[in-house]
Design a protein around this motif. Structure first.
Motif, PDB file in Angstrom:
ATOM      1  N   LEU A   1      -2.730  -0.538  -4.431  1.00  0.00           N
ATOM      2  CA  LEU A   1      -3.464   0.239  -3.769  1.00  0.00           C
ATOM      3  C   LEU A   1      -2.446   1.705  -3.446  1.00  0.00           C
ATOM      4  O   LEU A   1      -1.590   1.365  -2.830  1.00  0.00           O
ATOM      5  CB  LEU A   1      -4.133   0.068  -2.419  1.00  0.00           C
ATOM      6  CG  LEU A   1      -4.874   0.842  -1.808  1.00  0.00           C
ATOM      7  CD1 LEU A   1      -6.233   1.463  -2.717  1.00  0.00           C
ATOM      8  CD2 LEU A   1      -5.445   0.529  -0.476  1.00  0.00           C
TER       9      LEU A   1
ATOM     10  N   VAL B   1       0.881  -1.324   0.064  1.00  0.00           N
ATOM     11  CA  VAL B   1      -0.180  -0.027  -0.177  1.00  0.00           C
ATOM     12  C   VAL B   1       0.788   1.304  -0.097  1.00  0.00           C
ATOM     13  O   VAL B   1       1.682   1.509   0.904  1.00  0.00           O
ATOM     14  CB  VAL B   1      -1.007   0.092   1.270  1.00  0.00           C
ATOM     15  CG1 VAL B   1      -1.899   1.462   1.089  1.00  0.00           C
ATOM     16  CG2 VAL B   1      -1.788  -1.298   1.286  1.00  0.00           C
TER      17      VAL B   1
ATOM     18  N   ARG C   1     -10.246  -4.065  -2.733  1.00  0.00           N
ATOM     19  CA  ARG C   1      -9.167  -4.834  -3.443  1.00  0.00           C
ATOM     20  C   ARG C   1      -8.969  -6.166  -3.199  1.00  0.00           C
ATOM     21  O   ARG C   1      -8.288  -6.658  -3.728  1.00  0.00           O
ATOM     22  CB  ARG C   1      -8.040  -3.715  -3.421  1.00  0.00           C
ATOM     23  CG  ARG C   1      -8.267  -2.693  -4.775  1.00  0.00           C
ATOM     24  CD  ARG C   1      -7.587  -1.308  -4.431  1.00  0.00           C
ATOM     25  NE  ARG C   1      -8.411  -0.419  -4.873  1.00  0.00           N
ATOM     26  CZ  ARG C   1      -8.146   0.460  -5.624  1.00  0.00           C
ATOM     27  NH1 ARG C   1      -7.215   0.628  -6.370  1.00  0.00           N
ATOM     28  NH2 ARG C   1      -9.184   1.452  -6.049  1.00  0.00           N
TER      29      ARG C   1
ATOM     30  N   LEU D   1     -11.093   0.870   1.270  1.00  0.00           N
ATOM     31  CA  LEU D   1     -10.483   0.603   0.152  1.00  0.00           C
ATOM     32  C   LEU D   1      -9.850  -0.665  -0.126  1.00  0.00           C
ATOM     33  O   LEU D   1      -9.777  -1.540  -1.370  1.00  0.00           O
ATOM     34  CB  LEU D   1      -9.452   1.801  -0.434  1.00  0.00           C
ATOM     35  CG  LEU D   1     -10.228   3.169  -0.742  1.00  0.00           C
ATOM     36  CD1 LEU D   1      -9.411   4.337  -0.641  1.00  0.00           C
ATOM     37  CD2 LEU D   1     -11.037   3.117  -2.067  1.00  0.00           C
ATOM     38  N   LEU D   2      -9.060  -1.068   0.955  1.00  0.00           N
ATOM     39  CA  LEU D   2      -8.213  -2.319   0.980  1.00  0.00           C
ATOM     40  C   LEU D   2      -9.319  -3.531   0.779  1.00  0.00           C
ATOM     41  O   LEU D   2      -9.066  -4.642  -0.062  1.00  0.00           O
ATOM     42  CB  LEU D   2      -7.731  -2.409   2.114  1.00  0.00           C
ATOM     43  CG  LEU D   2      -6.092  -1.602   2.177  1.00  0.00           C
ATOM     44  CD1 LEU D   2      -5.533  -1.816   3.686  1.00  0.00           C
ATOM     45  CD2 LEU D   2      -5.293  -2.638   1.440  1.00  0.00           C
TER      46      LEU D   2
END
Ligand code: C5P
Length: 222
Positions: free
Chosen positions: A141, A6, A221, A217-218
């Protein structure tokens, strides 16, 4: 590298350090504070009386930097040549020198492999200016964290006060603006969001709000 990364980029004082640490803790992933490497290079150079424009000498320092990151719960102890310099590198003076050193291509190259070495299993949260654009362009990400310069100066002011250090809000704002200008306008690896980065403006957000957004968001994904 094959490991998950990330990338968290943005200007100084946007909250990258705190947010990156919290995300790394949640995921139980490694953490890279890339700014510390530029700060350490600047500090080591200053201590040896090396000029911040002496590219060859600075490259050697960056390449040979004897640094160890020891995480102790919330705090990461940063050892330079066996000496704890964790607090010595956290002031605007060293931040300013770091941004001068960071404008040199040879220094950035000298630190590149060292940064990529942090990307090991199970994953890495990488905090900096060019994590998404240069160091980990394949990161699945990429977050770009920003906040207004005034808000960032206020946060630095509070941080310094808590650490028992004196500071003036107006001079912090000037230093932050000067560093922003240097970081965004330099020729090599200028501060900018990667094309596929998601920008989060933290001016009006709390730390838990930002962490929750990144976690969402993680999981999208994941
Ligand atoms: O993030 P931090 O404030 O510790 O970074 C100090 C300086 O190091 C920044 O102002 C920037 O010039 C430089 N830096 C960089 N690339 C990174 C991290 C930091 O150029 N990935």
């Amino acid at each position: 590298t094959g490991s998950a990364v990330v990338a968290i980029d943005g200007p100084g004082g946007a909250g990258k350090g705190t947010i990156s640490r919290l995300i790394a803790e949640r995921l139980d992933w490694h953490l890279l504070d890339s700014g510390a490497l530029y700060r350490l290079t600047a500090l080591a150079a200053e201590r040896r009386g090396i000029d911040m424009t002496d590219a060859a000498a600075l490259e050697t320092i960056a390449r040979e930097l004897d640094v160890v990151f020891v995480s102790e719960g919330e705090h990461t102890c940063i050892m330079l040549e066996g000496e704890d310099v964790s607090s010595d590198i956290r002031n605007e003076h060293v931040g300013g020198l770091a941004s001068q050193v960071a404008a040199l291509q040879v220094v950035r190259e000298a630190l590149l492999a060292r940064q990529r070495d942090f990307a090991t299993s199970p994953g890495l949260v990488a905090d900096g200016r060019d994590m998404g654009t240069v160091v980990f362009p394949e990161a699945p990400l990429k977050i770009f964290l920003t906040a207004s310069a005034e808000e960032r100066a206020r946060r630095r002011f509070d941080q310094l006060r808590q650490a028992g250090q004196h500071a003036s809000l107006s001079s912090l704002l000037k230093e932050i603006e000067a560093r922003d200008a240097r970081d965004t306008q330099r020729a090599v690896a200028p501060l900018r969001p990667a094309e596929d980065a998601i920008t989060i403006d933290t001016t009006e957000l709390s730390i838990p709000d930002v962490v929750a957004r990144i976690e969402a968001l993680l999981s999208l994904r994941g």
